[in-house]
Design a protein around this motif. Structure first.
Motif, mmCIF file in Angstrom:
data_model
loop_
_atom_site.group_PDB
_atom_site.id
_atom_site.type_symbol
_atom_site.label_atom_id
_atom_site.label_comp_id
_atom_site.label_asym_id
_atom_site.label_seq_id
_atom_site.Cartn_x
_atom_site.Cartn_y
_atom_site.Cartn_z
ATOM 1 N N ALA A 10 0.851 -1.188 0.000
ATOM 2 C CA ALA A 10 0.000 0.000 0.000
ATOM 3 C C ALA A 10 0.888 1.239 0.000
ATOM 4 O O ALA A 10 1.900 1.285 0.693
ATOM 5 C CB ALA A 10 -0.925 -0.014 1.207
ATOM 6 N N ARG A 11 0.505 2.252 -0.791
ATOM 7 C CA ARG A 11 1.316 3.474 -0.905
ATOM 8 C C ARG A 11 0.473 4.718 -0.640
ATOM 9 O O ARG A 11 -0.651 4.831 -1.129
ATOM 10 C CB ARG A 11 1.920 3.574 -2.308
ATOM 11 N N PHE A 12 1.060 5.647 0.112
ATOM 12 C CA PHE A 12 0.481 6.962 0.390
ATOM 13 C C PHE A 12 1.532 7.957 -0.071
ATOM 14 O O PHE A 12 2.528 8.186 0.605
ATOM 15 C CB PHE A 12 0.189 7.083 1.888
ATOM 16 N N VAL A 13 1.332 8.526 -1.277
ATOM 17 C CA VAL A 13 2.393 9.262 -1.966
ATOM 18 C C VAL A 13 1.855 10.568 -2.580
ATOM 19 O O VAL A 13 0.765 10.591 -3.142
ATOM 20 C CB VAL A 13 2.988 8.393 -3.109
ATOM 21 N N ASN A 14 2.650 11.635 -2.481
ATOM 22 C CA ASN A 14 2.375 12.907 -3.167
ATOM 23 C C ASN A 14 1.070 13.577 -2.723
ATOM 24 O O ASN A 14 0.396 14.226 -3.521
ATOM 25 C CB ASN A 14 2.331 12.720 -4.690
ATOM 26 N N PHE A 39 4.924 5.421 2.992
ATOM 27 C CA PHE A 39 4.696 6.856 2.867
ATOM 28 C C PHE A 39 5.904 7.482 2.187
ATOM 29 O O PHE A 39 7.042 7.199 2.566
ATOM 30 C CB PHE A 39 4.537 7.496 4.248
ATOM 31 N N SER A 40 5.666 8.375 1.212
ATOM 32 C CA SER A 40 6.777 9.144 0.640
ATOM 33 C C SER A 40 6.250 10.354 -0.112
ATOM 34 O O SER A 40 5.124 10.358 -0.606
ATOM 35 C CB SER A 40 7.648 8.292 -0.287
ATOM 36 N N HIS A 41 7.083 11.383 -0.156
ATOM 37 C CA HIS A 41 6.830 12.600 -0.929
ATOM 38 C C HIS A 41 5.468 13.233 -0.616
ATOM 39 O O HIS A 41 4.758 13.675 -1.517
ATOM 40 C CB HIS A 41 6.982 12.333 -2.423
#
Length: 170
Positions: A56-60, A81-83
């Motif tokens: 799972a990604r939480f990005v931008n 999490f990133s960016h």
């Protein structure tokens, strides 16, 4: 599950994910602003609740909170999490590579009354610290306004064109 290019203002939780399984989920290029405190301790701008999270990604995303409501509450592991842009420092479980912890400098122009809020309210200004600070994500090729994302995308739901494109009349 793909949650992209959303504009959210004033929800008790502007985004809440709570599921048994959230596999290959993507939450990207959203602008979440000022969650309300109507839920007391249950209020948070971003809330990722218990469940099984894989890839799972939480990005931008822009996560902007101007008062005492929690900027984020994350009760799980397995979310990358990133960016992201956080207007105040989130818990360590939410921090990631490329994060910007500053006011995103939103336009915030216009009325906030029921039926009066316009999408332009969420646009970033030319001097925004989120400009060109995002990570390229192949699944997100345009912003909320259908503007193409560039090689160094902006964080949030709005991609600021600079300099503005002009029509050439010949």
């Amino acid at each position: 599950n793909t949650i992209i290019n959303n504009l959210c203002l004033g929800g008790e939780r502007n985004i809440a994910i709570g599921t048994n399984t959230f596999e290959n989920g993507l939450v990207a290029h959203n602008t979440f602003v000022n969650a309300s405190d109507t839920g007391g301790k249950g209020s948070a701008n971003v809330w990722i609740n218990r469940g099984t999270y894989r890839n799972a990604r939480f990005v931008n995303n822009i996560v902007f909170q101007e008062d005492r409501v929690a900027i984020a509450r994350v009760d799980v592991r397995g979310v990358m999490f990133s960016h992201n842009n956080w207007s105040k420092r989130p818990a360590r479980t939410c921090r990631g590579r490329g994060d910007v912890i500053k006011d995103p400098r939103l336009l915030k122009s216009g009325r906030l009354g029921s039926g009066q809020l316009r999408p332009e309210w969420f646009k970033i200004l030319a001097d925004s610290p989120v400009k060109d600070r995002g990570q390229t994500i192949g699944e997100v090729v345009e912003d909320y306004f259908k503007t193409p994302r560039r090689g160094a995308p902006d964080i949030g739901a709005h991609e600021l064109l600079s300099p503005p494109h002009r029509l050439s009349l010949r």
